[in-house]
Design a protein around this motif. Sequence first.
Motif, PDB file in Angstrom:
ATOM      1  N   PRO A 208      19.178 -11.717  45.007  1.00  0.00           N
ATOM      2  CA  PRO A 208      19.162 -11.779  46.483  1.00  0.00           C
ATOM      3  C   PRO A 208      20.111 -10.802  47.157  1.00  0.00           C
ATOM      4  O   PRO A 208      19.754 -10.168  48.148  1.00  0.00           O
ATOM      5  N   LEU A 209      21.341 -10.639  46.618  1.00  0.00           N
ATOM      6  CA  LEU A 209      22.308  -9.747  47.248  1.00  0.00           C
ATOM      7  C   LEU A 209      21.791  -8.306  47.269  1.00  0.00           C
ATOM      8  O   LEU A 209      21.855  -7.621  48.301  1.00  0.00           O
ATOM      9  N   VAL A 210      21.269  -7.865  46.157  1.00  0.00           N
ATOM     10  CA  VAL A 210      20.736  -6.498  46.057  1.00  0.00           C
ATOM     11  C   VAL A 210      19.475  -6.360  46.882  1.00  0.00           C
ATOM     12  O   VAL A 210      19.250  -5.347  47.558  1.00  0.00           O
ATOM     13  N   ARG A 211      18.643  -7.423  46.845  1.00  0.00           N
ATOM     14  CA  ARG A 211      17.395  -7.384  47.618  1.00  0.00           C
ATOM     15  C   ARG A 211      17.691  -7.244  49.095  1.00  0.00           C
ATOM     16  O   ARG A 211      17.021  -6.483  49.810  1.00  0.00           O
ATOM     17  N   ASN A 212      18.683  -7.954  49.590  1.00  0.00           N
ATOM     18  CA  ASN A 212      19.065  -7.855  51.006  1.00  0.00           C
ATOM     19  C   ASN A 212      19.589  -6.457  51.329  1.00  0.00           C
ATOM     20  O   ASN A 212      19.321  -5.925  52.422  1.00  0.00           O
ATOM     21  N   LEU A 213      20.321  -5.887  50.392  1.00  0.00           N
ATOM     22  CA  LEU A 213      20.844  -4.539  50.578  1.00  0.00           C
ATOM     23  C   LEU A 213      19.701  -3.535  50.736  1.00  0.00           C
ATOM     24  O   LEU A 213      19.710  -2.684  51.633  1.00  0.00           O
ATOM     25  N   ILE A 214      18.688  -3.654  49.870  1.00  0.00           N
ATOM     26  CA  ILE A 214      17.538  -2.749  49.917  1.00  0.00           C
ATOM     27  C   ILE A 214      16.736  -2.957  51.198  1.00  0.00           C
ATOM     28  O   ILE A 214      16.300  -1.990  51.844  1.00  0.00           O
ATOM     29  N   ASP A 215      16.553  -4.217  51.587  1.00  0.00           N
ATOM     30  CA  ASP A 215      15.792  -4.508  52.817  1.00  0.00           C
ATOM     31  C   ASP A 215      16.493  -3.933  54.048  1.00  0.00           C
ATOM     32  O   ASP A 215      15.839  -3.388  54.943  1.00  0.00           O
ATOM     33  N   ASP A 216      17.822  -4.071  54.090  1.00  0.00           N
ATOM     34  CA  ASP A 216      18.579  -3.520  55.219  1.00  0.00           C
ATOM     35  C   ASP A 216      18.466  -1.995  55.254  1.00  0.00           C
ATOM     36  O   ASP A 216      18.355  -1.389  56.325  1.00  0.00           O
ATOM     37  N   TYR A 217      18.483  -1.401  54.069  1.00  0.00           N
ATOM     38  CA  TYR A 217      18.368   0.057  54.014  1.00  0.00           C
ATOM     39  C   TYR A 217      16.993   0.499  54.500  1.00  0.00           C
ATOM     40  O   TYR A 217      16.859   1.507  55.204  1.00  0.00           O
ATOM     41  N   ALA A 218      15.957  -0.251  54.128  1.00  0.00           N
ATOM     42  CA  ALA A 218      14.597   0.080  54.553  1.00  0.00           C
ATOM     43  C   ALA A 218      14.479   0.012  56.074  1.00  0.00           C
ATOM     44  O   ALA A 218      13.803   0.850  56.702  1.00  0.00           O
ATOM     45  N   LYS A 219      15.155  -0.970  56.685  1.00  0.00           N
ATOM     46  CA  LYS A 219      15.107  -1.084  58.145  1.00  0.00           C
ATOM     47  C   LYS A 219      15.765   0.123  58.810  1.00  0.00           C
ATOM     48  O   LYS A 219      15.340   0.576  59.882  1.00  0.00           O
ATOM     49  N   ASN A 220      16.779   0.654  58.169  1.00  0.00           N
ATOM     50  CA  ASN A 220      17.468   1.825  58.728  1.00  0.00           C
ATOM     51  C   ASN A 220      16.618   3.102  58.645  1.00  0.00           C
ATOM     52  O   ASN A 220      16.923   4.090  59.313  1.00  0.00           O
ATOM     53  N   LEU A 221      15.585   3.063  57.814  1.00  0.00           N
ATOM     54  CA  LEU A 221      14.687   4.212  57.702  1.00  0.00           C
ATOM     55  C   LEU A 221      13.593   4.182  58.765  1.00  0.00           C
ATOM     56  O   LEU A 221      12.811   5.128  58.869  1.00  0.00           O
ATOM     57  N   ALA A 222      13.519   3.109  59.534  1.00  0.00           N
ATOM     58  CA  ALA A 222      12.477   2.989  60.551  1.00  0.00           C
ATOM     59  C   ALA A 222      12.645   4.076  61.610  1.00  0.00           C
ATOM     60  O   ALA A 222      13.759   4.501  61.926  1.00  0.00           O
ATOM     61  N   LEU A 223      11.515   4.521  62.138  1.00  0.00           N
ATOM     62  CA  LEU A 223      11.533   5.583  63.144  1.00  0.00           C
ATOM     63  C   LEU A 223      10.499   5.297  64.218  1.00  0.00           C
ATOM     64  O   LEU A 223       9.343   4.997  63.919  1.00  0.00           O
ATOM     65  N   ASP A 224      10.932   5.355  65.480  1.00  0.00           N
ATOM     66  CA  ASP A 224      10.022   5.317  66.620  1.00  0.00           C
ATOM     67  C   ASP A 224       9.950   6.729  67.161  1.00  0.00           C
ATOM     68  O   ASP A 224      10.878   7.202  67.830  1.00  0.00           O
ATOM     69  N   LEU A 225       8.857   7.398  66.865  1.00  0.00           N
ATOM     70  CA  LEU A 225       8.704   8.810  67.196  1.00  0.00           C
ATOM     71  C   LEU A 225       7.902   8.971  68.484  1.00  0.00           C
ATOM     72  O   LEU A 225       6.698   8.719  68.523  1.00  0.00           O
ATOM     73  N   LYS A 226       8.591   9.379  69.531  1.00  0.00           N
ATOM     74  CA  LYS A 226       7.921   9.613  70.804  1.00  0.00           C
ATOM     75  C   LYS A 226       7.419  11.049  70.835  1.00  0.00           C
ATOM     76  O   LYS A 226       8.203  12.001  70.848  1.00  0.00           O
TER      77      LYS A 226
END
Length: 262
Positions: A208-226
């Motif tokens: 779980p600890l590592v999984r949460n780390l990876i999930d948080d990192y994935a969220k930081n890769l999100a992009l809203d491209l206008k």
Amino acid sequence: MADVHESTRPRKRWGRRLLITFLVLLAILAAAFVVADRVAASYAEKEIGDRVARQVSDRGATSEKPDVTVAGVPFLTQVLAGEYQEIKILLKNYSGPAGNGKTVKMPELDIRAKDVTAPLDTIRSGKGDIVAGTVTGTGTIGYADLAELIGREGITISEKDGKLVGSAPVEALGQTFNVSGTATLEVRDGVVQVRFTDVTAQGLPDVPLVRNLIDDYAKNLALDLKVPALPMGLQVQKVEPRSEGLVVTTGASDVPLSSGGL
């Protein structure tokens, strides 16, 4: 009999000369029409190009000089009919503001206006509407530029099996691991949303600890491209990952070309 035969020869020669003269004049007129047709088309293309260039500048964007082609030959018959088959506009090295200090770059923005109606009276008087039934535009954002927009160090973006995939290094448990995942693409109100899902890191324990780390990192890769405001009222309709980059397709209907539309 000899006198009658000799008197008909000059008439035949004169008839042949008249026919040759007529054909030469016809060829000259045809050539003059072709030249006049191309001159008129070139003038129209220059005028359209100047207007598009102003629109690009007004939107805070930049590009090379628009390359405009009015399709269909002859051009003058289209003027008389008030209907044009297609107008092609090519903008090379197009770039524009995408918000948050970011810039979207497209090596080429290919715009096509079809079913253009421009009555001759409107062209003469400058009053009335010139309208394109449909306008479409296609541009490609390179993956290196897309990675720069996401802004995460070491991230690489590419296409695989028709999907957008990304990978980047991440530090965990005192080591550096390579995280990879597939992105979903969605267009909402002219904004391209890039969200990474199914993110995995080879070699990291599935706890779980590592999984949460990876999930948080994935969220930081999100992009809203206008996507920058485009000429001729073009709006983003879809995005599609291809080998050459992220292909952005735009479109608009019933676009006024005589005023604000162009």
